[in-house]
Design an enzyme around this catalytic site. Structure first.
Site, PDB file in Angstrom:
ATOM      1  N   HIS A 171       0.849  -1.204   0.000  1.00 51.70           N
ATOM      2  CA  HIS A 171       0.000   0.000   0.000  1.00 51.70           C
ATOM      3  C   HIS A 171       0.884   1.253   0.000  1.00 51.70           C
ATOM      4  CE1 HIS A 171      -4.112   1.682   1.380  1.00 51.70           C
ATOM      5  NE2 HIS A 171      -3.404   2.642   0.830  1.00 51.70           N
ATOM      6  N   LEU A 229       2.860   6.393  -4.784  1.00 49.05           N
ATOM      7  CA  LEU A 229       4.090   6.857  -5.451  1.00 49.05           C
ATOM      8  C   LEU A 229       3.901   8.243  -6.067  1.00 49.05           C
ATOM      9  CD1 LEU A 229       5.531   3.662  -7.168  1.00 49.05           C
ATOM     10  CD2 LEU A 229       6.415   4.860  -5.170  1.00 49.05           C
ATOM     11  N   ASN A 268      -4.470   6.542  -7.102  1.00 53.21           N
ATOM     12  CA  ASN A 268      -4.967   7.926  -7.037  1.00 53.21           C
ATOM     13  C   ASN A 268      -3.907   8.935  -7.471  1.00 53.21           C
ATOM     14  OD1 ASN A 268      -3.547   7.446  -4.660  1.00 53.21           O
ATOM     15  ND2 ASN A 268      -4.859   8.711  -3.376  1.00 53.21           N
ATOM     16  N   ASP A 281      -8.625   4.065  -3.690  1.00 53.44           N
ATOM     17  CA  ASP A 281      -7.880   4.543  -2.526  1.00 53.44           C
ATOM     18  C   ASP A 281      -8.228   5.991  -2.193  1.00 53.44           C
ATOM     19  OD1 ASP A 281      -5.105   3.842  -0.869  1.00 53.44           O
ATOM     20  OD2 ASP A 281      -5.662   5.942  -1.013  1.00 53.44           O
ATOM     21  N   HIS A 302     -11.229   0.954   0.358  1.00 54.25           N
ATOM     22  CA  HIS A 302     -10.921   1.913   1.403  1.00 54.25           C
ATOM     23  C   HIS A 302     -12.254   2.162   2.096  1.00 54.25           C
ATOM     24  CE1 HIS A 302     -10.008   5.910   3.042  1.00 54.25           C
ATOM     25  NE2 HIS A 302      -8.763   5.504   3.014  1.00 54.25           N
ATOM     26  N   HIS A 335      -6.094  -0.946   5.323  1.00 53.51           N
ATOM     27  CA  HIS A 335      -5.913  -0.341   6.654  1.00 53.51           C
ATOM     28  C   HIS A 335      -7.119  -0.341   7.588  1.00 53.51           C
ATOM     29  CE1 HIS A 335      -7.428   2.957   4.222  1.00 53.51           C
ATOM     30  NE2 HIS A 335      -6.240   3.345   3.798  1.00 53.51           N
ATOM     31  N   ASN A 384      -5.890   9.267   7.298  1.00 60.39           N
ATOM     32  CA  ASN A 384      -7.193   8.656   7.062  1.00 60.39           C
ATOM     33  C   ASN A 384      -7.007   7.162   6.777  1.00 60.39           C
ATOM     34  OD1 ASN A 384      -9.901   8.376   6.618  1.00 60.39           O
ATOM     35  ND2 ASN A 384      -9.895   9.314   4.586  1.00 60.39           N
ATOM     36  N   ASP A 429       0.662   2.299   4.054  1.00 63.63           N
ATOM     37  CA  ASP A 429      -0.112   3.365   3.410  1.00 63.63           C
ATOM     38  C   ASP A 429       0.780   4.604   3.248  1.00 63.63           C
ATOM     39  OD1 ASP A 429      -2.085   4.847   2.241  1.00 63.63           O
ATOM     40  OD2 ASP A 429      -3.311   5.097   4.033  1.00 63.63           O
ATOM     41  N   HIS A 453       3.363  13.786   1.280  1.00 59.12           N
ATOM     42  CA  HIS A 453       2.784  15.103   0.989  1.00 59.12           C
ATOM     43  C   HIS A 453       3.845  16.167   1.206  1.00 59.12           C
ATOM     44  CE1 HIS A 453      -1.374  13.853   0.539  1.00 59.12           C
ATOM     45  NE2 HIS A 453      -1.299  13.164   1.664  1.00 59.12           N
TER      46      HIS A 453
HETATM   47  O1  DOR Z   1      -4.218   9.316   4.931  1.00 60.34           O
HETATM   48  C1  DOR Z   1      -4.379   8.915   3.789  1.00 60.34           C
HETATM   49  N1  DOR Z   1      -3.761   9.465   2.723  1.00 60.34           N
HETATM   50  N2  DOR Z   1      -5.214   7.904   3.596  1.00 60.34           N
HETATM   51  C2  DOR Z   1      -5.555   7.512   2.372  1.00 60.34           C
HETATM   52  O2  DOR Z   1      -6.240   6.560   2.251  1.00 60.34           O
HETATM   53  C3  DOR Z   1      -5.098   8.249   1.177  1.00 60.34           C
HETATM   54  C4  DOR Z   1      -3.812   8.863   1.438  1.00 60.34           C
HETATM   55  C5  DOR Z   1      -3.320   9.806   0.382  1.00 60.34           C
HETATM   56  O3  DOR Z   1      -3.517   9.552  -0.810  1.00 60.34           O
HETATM   57  O4  DOR Z   1      -2.683  10.780   0.756  1.00 60.34           O
HETATM   58 ZN    ZN Z   2      -3.758   4.759   0.749  1.00 60.02          ZN
END
Ligand code: DOR
Ligand code: ZN
Length: 430
Positions: free
Chosen positions: A66, A69, A100, A159, A186, A236, A281, A308, A312
């Protein structure tokens, strides 16, 4: 093309759960493949690198199922190159990325484009999940049958978004079943898709508060796994009630699940180094939920540990983006916090980070059987280190574990017989 070196790993403790191995042994890698496991193999092979791995653990390459990238579309957060470097540093030889991206992985052209990039840039093996619905918006299904026919696509997920409409979920599952590929939902509300905008008739359950619907989704989707025969792998899981549902139906219905190091180790009272509750999340839960997740892991209700890994930028985090990175901390956290205190065994940790993800996603790996590709991770259980995001290979820095002192780390990662990480240094072969 660089010629593959032959490698002889001497005197390690080899743990390979699927083949029932836990013994001191040498491992011989010839031309990218596992050639032999035996005591006292002599280095009488051409072009051979002998590596002393005494007092180290030698395991089938770790698999992280999970990972975000972010390429294509969000390369300021992560790329295939930096994400796969992060995997190699963390001891992962194989990763499965989430769809995503921008554009999302919801058409065969997007899969092919992604696979082309992976071929050019990846340091580890990479597979992908494809979207269940177009743009993961929950309105129309993708061509699941066609996408599932691609060898690079190993599962389906929206996702970040739940599949809210029960009819779409059921149809999606019956299509995924045609290619015998799991659907990995999810089970949480997201910023853009919330249960509050849908009726009980559409959802298939009576909606609870936002971010409290995981167990409702899981219970509903267990029903559809049952009616369609499709394998559902829940992403998760984070709540006691979810574990209770999965425990009840495991073995009766084709379901598996994963949890994350942060849901195993942190509850909502945790504050990271900046004094904040990590924003992720599903959100961090209660101490009671954390206890039930740990119990579920010990009992085998939870099959897989997956981070996961959600990179960011600093600005995006400030603006409220949920997610934490994980590939460079998972191994140290699991060994230090769960294996060392005896909560799970070393063997179980390997099962949940290698054997089971290979089995669930039907991908190569998870075994050191002679004749298979030499994906191997070497772990130093005694290595003491401190989590410092400034040393990470990932492009992002959003780890909730900054400053944690850990014992246990991957010291070598071998992918198809090539050393891609040695003593913390990532090595690119082209
Ligand atoms: O905290 C999260 N961030 N949960 C997710 O399921 C998606 C992910 C993201 O794409 O940043
Ligand atoms: Zn995820």
């Amino acid at each position: 093309m660089l010629k593959k070196k032959n490698i002889l790993l001497k005197n390690g403790r080899v743990i390979d759960p699927i083949n029932g191995i836990d013994s001191i042994s040498d491992v011989l890698i010839i031309d990218g493949m596992i050639s032999m496991l035996s005591q006292s193999i002599k280095p009488e092979y051409e072009d051979i690198e002998v590596v002393d791995v005494s007092r180290k653990i030698v395991v089938p390459g770790l698999i992280e199922c999970h990972v975000h990238l972010r390429e294509p579309g969000y390369e300021d957060k992560e790329t295939i190159e930096t994400g796969s470097r992060s995997a190699a540093k963390g001891g992962f030889t194989t990763i499965i990325c989430e769809p995503n991206t921008n554009p999302p992985i919801d058409e065969i052209e997007a899969v092919e484009n992604l696979m082309g990039r992976i071929k050019d840039k990846a340091l580890v093996n990479i597979y992908t999940k494809a979207c269940i619905t177009k743009s993961s918006k929950g309105e129309a299904l993708t061509d699941i049958e066609k996408l599932g026919g691609h060898s690079g696509v190993v599962a389906f997920s929206d996702d970040g978004n739940p599949v809210l409409k029960k009819g779409l979920m059921e149809k999606g599952l019956s299509l995924a079943e045609l290619n015998k590929k799991p659907l990995s939902p999810h089970c949480e509300d997201s910023a853009s898709l919330s249960v509050k905008d849908f009726s009980e008739a559409e959802l298939g359950f009576s909606p609870g508060k936002i971010f409290e619907n995981e167990a409702n989704f899981i219970s509903r989707d267990i029903g559809y796994a049952r009616s369609t025969g499709c394998h559902v792998h829940f992403s998760h899981v984070s709540l006691r009630e979810s574990i209770d549902h999965i425990r009840k139906w495991k073995g009766v219905v084709n379901i598996t699940c994963e949890t994350t190091p942060h849901h195993l180790l942190l509850d909502r009272s945790y504050r990271d180094i900046s004094g904040e509750v990590p924003n992720v999340n599903p959100p961090l839960r209660s101490q009671d939920d954390v206890e039930s997740i740990k119990k579920g892991l010990c009992e085998g209700v939870i099959d897989v540990i997956a981070s996961d890994h959600a990179p960011h930028t600093v600005d995006d985090k400030k603006a409220g983006a949920p997610g934490v990175i994980g590939m460079e901390t998972t191994l140290g956290l699991i060994f230090n916090e769960l294996v060392r205190p005896g909560i799970i065994s070393l063997k179980d940790a390997i099962i949940k980070m290698s054997t089971n993800p290979a089995k669930i996603f039907k991908i190569p790996g998870g075994s050191l059987l002679p004749g298979t590709s030499a994906d191997v991770t070497i772990i130093d259980m005694d290595k003491e280190w401190e989590v410092d995001v400034n040393n990470f290979e990932s492009k992002s820095r959003n780890s909730p574990f900054q400053g944690w002192k850990l014992k246990g780390q991957a010291v070598m990662t071998i992918v198809a017989g090539k050393i891609v990480m040695k003593d913390g240094v990532v090595i690119r072969h082209r």
